[in-house]
Design a protein around this motif. Sequence first.
Motif, short mmCIF file in Angstrom:
data_model
loop_
_atom_site.label_atom_id
_atom_site.label_comp_id
_atom_site.label_asym_id
_atom_site.label_seq_id
_atom_site.Cartn_x
_atom_site.Cartn_y
_atom_site.Cartn_z
N ILE A 1 49.63 62.05 35.83
CA ILE A 1 48.59 61.45 36.15
C ILE A 1 48.67 59.99 36.17
CG2 ILE A 1 46.87 63.56 35.78
CD1 ILE A 1 45.95 62.19 33.48
N GLY A 2 47.69 59.18 36.59
CA GLY A 2 47.80 57.53 36.34
C GLY A 2 48.78 56.97 37.02
N GLY A 3 48.82 55.69 37.11
CA GLY A 3 49.65 55.02 37.98
C GLY A 3 49.75 55.15 39.31
N GLY A 4 48.63 55.48 39.87
CA GLY A 4 48.37 55.66 41.33
C GLY A 4 48.67 56.98 41.89
N ASN A 5 48.99 57.98 41.08
CA ASN A 5 49.32 59.27 41.33
C ASN A 5 47.99 60.13 42.02
OD1 ASN A 5 52.07 60.03 40.94
ND2 ASN A 5 51.52 59.08 38.77
N PRO A 6 48.11 60.94 42.66
CA PRO A 6 46.98 61.46 43.23
C PRO A 6 46.05 62.06 41.98
CG PRO A 6 48.72 62.52 44.48
CD PRO A 6 49.21 61.55 43.47
N ILE A 7 44.95 61.97 42.31
CA ILE A 7 43.75 62.60 41.43
C ILE A 7 43.88 64.38 41.40
CG2 ILE A 7 41.28 62.81 40.94
CD1 ILE A 7 40.78 60.33 42.49
N LEU A 8 43.99 64.68 40.09
CA LEU A 8 44.03 66.16 39.95
C LEU A 8 42.55 66.82 39.48
CD1 LEU A 8 47.59 66.31 38.28
CD2 LEU A 8 47.02 66.43 40.79
N ILE A 9 42.56 68.11 39.90
CA ILE A 9 41.27 68.88 39.63
C ILE A 9 41.70 69.66 38.58
CG2 ILE A 9 39.79 70.46 40.53
CD1 ILE A 9 40.48 69.34 43.30
N GLN A 10 40.52 69.61 37.52
CA GLN A 10 40.68 70.47 36.15
C GLN A 10 39.33 71.43 36.38
OE1 GLN A 10 41.28 68.52 32.62
NE2 GLN A 10 42.38 66.66 33.44
N SER A 11 39.40 72.41 35.61
CA SER A 11 38.27 73.12 35.22
C SER A 11 38.59 73.77 33.67
CB SER A 11 38.34 74.45 36.16
OG SER A 11 36.93 75.25 35.88
N MET A 12 37.51 74.62 33.23
CA MET A 12 37.66 75.01 31.92
C MET A 12 37.35 76.53 32.13
SD MET A 12 36.05 73.85 28.49
CE MET A 12 36.59 74.41 26.82
N THR A 13 38.22 77.55 31.29
CA THR A 13 37.91 78.73 31.17
C THR A 13 36.64 78.92 30.36
OG1 THR A 13 39.31 78.97 29.24
CG2 THR A 13 40.11 79.57 31.35
N ASN A 14 35.89 80.22 30.80
CA ASN A 14 34.82 80.49 30.13
C ASN A 14 35.04 81.70 29.32
OD1 ASN A 14 34.38 82.44 32.05
ND2 ASN A 14 32.79 81.39 32.96
N THR A 15 36.21 82.48 29.18
CA THR A 15 36.59 83.64 28.69
C THR A 15 36.89 83.37 27.10
OG1 THR A 15 38.87 83.28 28.99
CG2 THR A 15 37.52 84.63 30.44
N HIS A 16 36.89 84.23 26.32
CA HIS A 16 37.46 83.95 24.87
C HIS A 16 38.87 84.05 25.09
CE1 HIS A 16 33.63 85.10 23.05
NE2 HIS A 16 33.55 86.05 23.73
N THR A 17 39.46 82.73 24.62
CA THR A 17 40.78 82.69 24.70
C THR A 17 41.74 83.64 24.01
OG1 THR A 17 40.04 80.13 24.62
CG2 THR A 17 42.55 80.75 24.52
N GLU A 18 41.14 84.25 22.98
CA GLU A 18 41.80 85.22 22.24
C GLU A 18 42.10 86.34 23.05
OE1 GLU A 18 39.03 83.12 19.27
OE2 GLU A 18 38.90 83.66 21.42
#
Length: 351
Positions: free
Chosen positions: A16-33
């Motif tokens: 990311i950065g430096g003019g690279n394409p914008i990336l899409i994020q999300s977040m899990t709602n599970t228990h990571t364990e």
Amino acid sequence: MYRDNTKVVKIGKCVIGGGNPILIQSMTNTHTEDVAATVAQIKELTKAGCEIIRCTVPTKEAALAIKEIKKQIEIPLVADIHFDYKMAIMAMENGADKIRINPGNIGGTDKIKAVVDVARERNIPIRVGVNSGSLEKDLIEKYGGVTAEGIVESALDKVKIIEDLGYDNLVVSIKSSDVMMCVKAHELIAKQTNHPLHVGITESGTIFSGSIKSSIGLGLILNQGIGDTIRVSLTDDPVREIEAAKLILKTLGLRKGGIEVVSCPTCGRTRINLIDLAGKVEKMVSGYDLDLKLAVMGCVVNGPGEAKEADLGIAGGDGCGVLIKHGEIIKKVPEEELLDTLRYELDNWNE
């Protein structure tokens, strides 16, 4: 359009950065364990178009789970840390591609240094995150309340703590549920740092209110060339976050691909359950990686003319339906065959 003077930061296989394409994020709602549940959700999000995933790491078990999760997923994993610096270290030791911390809530400089030392050793980027809801009392007093200026000063103070420790592999995130405050804060910080920015409207709400607030906020920010990764925060299935983010980027002209569905708002001429039809079409086309505009119209009389700017369209009424290409009717079918006719056309679009 991109703010191309930002530093390039590598997150797993992504940059990311430096003019690279914008990336899409999300977040899990599970228990990571729960490795199985977390992996299943990440795979579903990846299929929807998620490019970076964040998982909360509140416990030792969650930190240890990262190693197994990483073996089964394809996209970079960001470990979200609150308060316990040891969790940040364990997360990195177990394969996190990036960590998210607020240096102000994980302890003194010695604890921050311990985290930075491991990040430096493994060349793992640190996302410095500050929310308006956690703004320090002295900055609230200084600016007479929670303000964009205060959020920016808080974030830059945290960035400086890490930079003073000799590490600058950083991403900065400043968020507020106040849309216009968030916009102003990003306008200010973009002039004061060249670290990549992760952009989002935090706690934006349900699928309805959250999508509207995020579209306005992200639209105003991204349209100024500010932002390197985004998350649309919704109180809903995280997959909806990806769908909204993709449409925001496509609408702004920052990303191609995916079918854009346009539909008329219904009127007295409508002779078909257009609301139901448009919903079914939108759900159906979400799995196609085609860059085209698709119109769904409720009137076979005016539909073709109204759909002439679309690549493809359907219109229905009084028991029949028509398939439209560039404003011209190419096929007339019974209403109950309309969706299957459209599906066949999409399946064979490039042939």
